[in-house]
Each structure stands twice: as C-alpha cells, then as structure tokens.
Enzyme design. Sequence first.
Site, mmCIF file in Angstrom:
data_model
loop_
_atom_site.group_PDB
_atom_site.id
_atom_site.type_symbol
_atom_site.label_atom_id
_atom_site.label_comp_id
_atom_site.label_asym_id
_atom_site.label_seq_id
_atom_site.Cartn_x
_atom_site.Cartn_y
_atom_site.Cartn_z
ATOM 1 N N GLU A 158 -2.005 3.552 -2.747
ATOM 2 C CA GLU A 158 -2.884 2.339 -3.172
ATOM 3 C C GLU A 158 -4.353 3.115 -3.491
ATOM 4 O O GLU A 158 -5.074 2.637 -3.992
ATOM 5 C CB GLU A 158 -2.909 1.370 -1.914
ATOM 6 C CG GLU A 158 -3.826 0.242 -2.165
ATOM 7 C CD GLU A 158 -3.470 -0.840 -1.085
ATOM 8 O OE1 GLU A 158 -4.147 -1.502 -0.476
ATOM 9 O OE2 GLU A 158 -2.266 -0.993 -0.815
ATOM 10 N N ASP A 199 0.041 0.446 0.409
ATOM 11 C CA ASP A 199 0.114 -0.132 1.741
ATOM 12 C C ASP A 199 1.131 -0.982 2.148
ATOM 13 O O ASP A 199 1.675 -1.572 1.286
ATOM 14 C CB ASP A 199 -1.253 -0.911 2.390
ATOM 15 C CG ASP A 199 -2.388 0.145 2.435
ATOM 16 O OD1 ASP A 199 -2.225 1.287 2.241
ATOM 17 O OD2 ASP A 199 -3.612 -0.263 2.744
ATOM 18 N N TYR A 213 -1.420 1.778 11.127
ATOM 19 C CA TYR A 213 -1.789 0.538 10.008
ATOM 20 C C TYR A 213 -2.576 -0.679 10.727
ATOM 21 O O TYR A 213 -1.973 -1.394 11.525
ATOM 22 C CB TYR A 213 -0.579 0.343 9.306
ATOM 23 C CG TYR A 213 -1.233 -0.441 8.144
ATOM 24 C CD1 TYR A 213 -1.678 0.048 7.032
ATOM 25 C CD2 TYR A 213 -0.685 -1.982 7.797
ATOM 26 C CE1 TYR A 213 -2.001 -0.856 5.808
ATOM 27 C CE2 TYR A 213 -0.900 -2.742 6.725
ATOM 28 C CZ TYR A 213 -1.736 -1.990 5.741
ATOM 29 O OH TYR A 213 -2.073 -2.813 4.576
#
Length: 695
Positions: A7, A110, A315
């Site tokens: 990303e 992601d 994350y």
Amino acid sequence: MKIVIAEKPSVAKEIAGLLGATEKKDGYLTGNGYYVTWAFGHLVGLGMPEDYGISGFQRSSLPILPNPFLLTVRKVKKDKGYTLDVGALKQLKVIEQLIDRSEKIIVATDAGREGELIFRYIYEYLKCNKPFERLWISSLTEKAIKKGFDNLKPGSDFDRLYQAAQGRSRADWLVGINASQALSIVAGNGIYSLGRVQTPTLALICKRYLENRNFSVQQYWQIQLSHTKEFTDFKSLSKNKWEDKKQTEATLKSIERNGNIVTVTAVETKNVSEQPPLLFDLTGLQKEANIKLNLTAEETLNIAQGLYEKKFITYPRTGSKYIPEDMWAEIPNLIRALQDMGTFKQAVTKVKWGHFNKRIVNDLRVTDHHGLLITDKIPSALSAKENAVYNMIAFRLLEAISQACIKEITDITLQALHYDFVLKGCKILESGWRSIKGSFSDDDAEPMQELPKLKKDDELNIKHFLVLEKKTRPPVLYTEAGLLSAMETAGREIENEEERKALKSIGIGTPATRAAIIETLFTRNYIQRELKALIPTAKGLQVYELIKDKKIADVSMTAEWELALQKIENNESNAEAFQKEMENYARSITNELLQTPIAQENRAMLDCPKCKNRQLIIRDKIVKCPDEACNWVQFRNVCGVQISISDIESLVNKRKTTLIKGMKSKAGKKFDAYIVLNEKAESSFEFEKSKLPKK
C-alpha cells in the site's frame, strides 16, 4: 517473476528487504525473483459526475445513478476543476508493466476493507485477470512477514471483503454526490457537502450543542455534614435536594436544635470484582489519547500508523479488543520485552507470572485484526507524542493480563431528624490490575473515602454543617472522545428493541474511518473547536436545520447500513441487493432535499466596492467580485473569527464593520478591532481609541 503490491513505499521496502529484492528501480524494487511495488494509497477511485458527461449542478440530472460505475485514476484539485494526478498515473503504469512481466501477483496492501479496495480497484481498472494471492498480517515484524509469506491465502478468500468495501464506496458516492448537489441547488448560495456518515455525525454534534445551549439551569441546595470516628474524618450528603435556600437553612437549624447527632440506619457492604480493561481497539485508543493527551482522532491514527510501520505495534486499524487463542503463547515474550525498558520495569514486577488473566483471548470476537499489541521490538528515538501513545498501548497490555481489582464498597445511610444522609466508602482488598499504574479510581469518578467501622444504630456527632449550592448540569458538549463514543454506540439510541439488539455493537463509520469523518466536518467549515469541545459553526447549524428531520441525518439508518456491510463481508447478505437499496435511498433523499424550502436570507445584493460594476458573490469562505479583471476578494474568516453577512454588508456599504471581538494574532493573543476599507477597497484593522497603547 512474482509481483508484490504493497500500500505504501515504506511497507514495500520492509517486505522487499526480507524477500531479497534489494535493487532499486523507478517505482519498485527487484531481486531474487520478485518485483516489489506500491500503490500510494488510492491510485484508482470511482469516477466523478463529469466522467459520465454531467457537468455542473443540474436539477434535471439528479439523481445520478451510474450503471455501470466507472473507475478513474486519482484526480487532484487544480484551479476550478480536477485533473489527473501525474504521480498516480506514473505509478499505475509501473504496476501495469510489472504485472504483465509476472506470473504471479501477491497482494500486500493493508489487511482490511480499505486495503482490499485499493488493490481490487487497480486490478479492475487494469482489466487484469491473472490469479492473485493475499498476504494477511497484523504486524510488520520480520517474524510476522515471514509467517505471512509461508501462509499466503487465495485471493478469492477475500471476495466478500471486497464486495463490502465496494458496497461502502458506492454507497458513499450515491449518497454524497446526490445529496450534496441537491442541497447546493436548492440553497443557491454555495456548495454544501452531505454524506452517508458525515451528515449523521454533524447531526449528533448540533443536537448536543443545541441541548446544551437551550438547557435551563436549575439551582438547588444540599446539606453536607462532617463527622469523625476512630481518628477518621468523613462526610455525608443529604438525599434531599431543596429548591429553596431558606428552606435548606431552616432544615439545618432544625438538625442543630436536635442535638447535632445522626443515627446510622443502614449499612450495606459488598465486595466488587473489577475486571481489567480489554486491549485497545483503534476507537478506544483514540478516545483515551484525546482525554489524556488532547490528541485528535486523526493525530492518534497517524501516530499509531507510524508506530506500526516502525514495527513497534501491531496493525492499528482494528475494531477488536481481543486476541485469538494461538497468539496467547506470544504474550509472555512481549511482557519480557517491556521489562528491559525503564518506563515499565516497576509495572512488570507487579505482573503475576503463571497467573496471567486470559480474558483477552476470544477467537469469536477477533475481527479482521486482533486487539492492539506492542511487538517484541524495543522502541528507540520516538517523538514525545509517539512515546506517549506507545506507553498507553504497552500499559494497557500489562493491565489486561493482570488479575481483577477487588474492592470493598460500603453504602451507609444516616438519619438526622427524619432526613436521610448518605455516604460511600471504598477499601481496596486486592489491587490487581489497578496496581500497574497505581490508579485506583477512574478520572471521572468521585474520589471514595475510607470509613471507620460503622454498624446500624450507631450515633455520630456532627462536627460541621455546610449548605452546598449546586446547579443542574446541561448535557456536556462533545469532545472528540465523546463523539467517537457516540459514533461507536449509535445503534444503542434506536427505540425499536429488536433493531437495537441487532445494532448494539454497530456504530456509524468504522474504527478506520471515524477520524477522517470528523476531519471532513472541520474541512467543510461545519464544526470548530472551542477548547476541547466540538461545536457547530453557523454554516454547520444552518445545514443541520435543513436536514435534521430528513433521512440523511438518521443515525440509526446509517448504523443499519454498517450492519448490512458487515453481513456482506460475512457472506450473510447480498451485495447487489444492498446497492439497489442504496440507489432507492439516493432517489428518495434527492427528491426530499430538492423539495426543501430554504429562506434566502443570506443572499444580500451587494455591488463590488472596488469596480462598482458587478454584484458580489457571497460564499461561506469568501466574498468576491465575479469580474476577473477586478478580482476583489474579502475572506470571511479573519484571524479565526467568521465574519457575518450583516458585517459584510456594513463593510461594503459603510466601509466599516461593527467591532469584531475575539480575533487571534499570529502570536495567539486575542484582540478586538473593526475591519475597514480604504479608497482602493483594501481592508485593514482599525482599533478602538481607548484600546490604543498610550504614548
């Protein structure tokens, strides 16, 4: 060759290093049989009305219901319109060429709804049909990335996630484009932005602001008594609340005449087990950081994303507070990593090894990602804000795996004459998780007093009397933390019990998007900050008054859509049916808004003070002459204060506004001044003579 699409460049660099793709090229890295490239976020998105041949805002064009939806390369605003982003176009060409040269695609955007959409829109736009696999990881540590590459998943496993992401993207387009154009056409004096999540969020802020402003404050009085027993001082408070001060004072005198004695009429003692908090999800972290560090939701998200990319935390865009069973074995390693850091040494000594609390383990409550954790990489060279957010996440882990805090709570009722007085005592029996930071009550809780042993029929002397003057409190204005809570729990406000049960854990927006929604309201000049509170601007209130009874402001409907998207993701609902529903809704809201009567009170007819030939265009941000040769402009926001229409009229017609109060200089100092126009129609400040510095 295999192509890996990340990303962001920073993530691509981490992955490339592990794969041995170390040769730098323009827009990618290569080596060891891999191309590793990146997407710069949303390179491709849904086309705008002009891509369908619809220019400007036209009543006859509404509602706009694309069939099919077009995808276009990202555009950037330039002058009066939008133009293709040259950087996005270049990177997309790199990706296209690398895909053509590769036998296999590995998706490393992601691991979530937005990341899936970023790749799939590129894949669709390039009309690619090569099979792809998915890298699904929750942290960027070497161990996590290697494990992810050893367990690549078929791309088709994430089709439902993509359908939910695409459904959200199209729903936002259908509602945002049609509603914004409809209201702007009806208003006729500027562009008004409405949105599927943005507008109910604005409605929450405006409703609370008006409740606060219109609240009728009531005064009342209570009596506080002070006592001493066994060398312990404590206080009790009357249950009665008197609306008349004289009546309160008369009661107090009656108690004095009765011998200054109270009798214990009830003692209730119970042990309360206060479970430790769960891990942070993103919204929880944003709320805590707003309360404790005064960070905005967007600042917290950006800091957490930075910590993730530096491999210090997992994350951050997670909606879960739990971890799966197979991760539990890793927790002791994380605690050991913390004991080497000075900040946490003392706290780690209070953790009971071999007796960790497993409350955070729940496979069924883990969504795309587990709750926020630190990694075993010890951070270094963090900024003050990064350090503060990291500490929050680390301390929360230590608290979460600690035992419950056991408190002995005592509720006592006393009686003086026939009036009841109450007091509450609290004694810590086992500190448990509360010992980690040494905080034994929440910030918003009343401090609780330790009491001596008291039993029914005991008599106590009254040492002091005090009449307390109190006022009823209006609903508090939303801070960002309060607004995030309201967005998170929007489903709980629904009156229908069955719907409320279905939506109780569904809010409006998602943990990943709520910060952006709040920032959008600032960008649109709909809300502003007043200290920590969020309050609507005049424009925000104007929009709210127009839409408050319309479907688009309905929080429960937006929560239902979030539930529908979740069902699509879980293969419990149909994406096509959801889109049809959104199209019907877009028709309905467009017609509703186009029929809205709007008082045109803001449309003052003013001639340009410079050229005197053209009528001024009045917008919420500027007032300007439409003649490009003249080009006279007056900004509406001057030193942090929004200039009203009446002051604009006064400035143009009388060359001077009324006194504008509360403006702020660049140094942050407040000042009051008039705005005046000179002979060339140039504006400047004029200060009150009494306020001028003395010579």
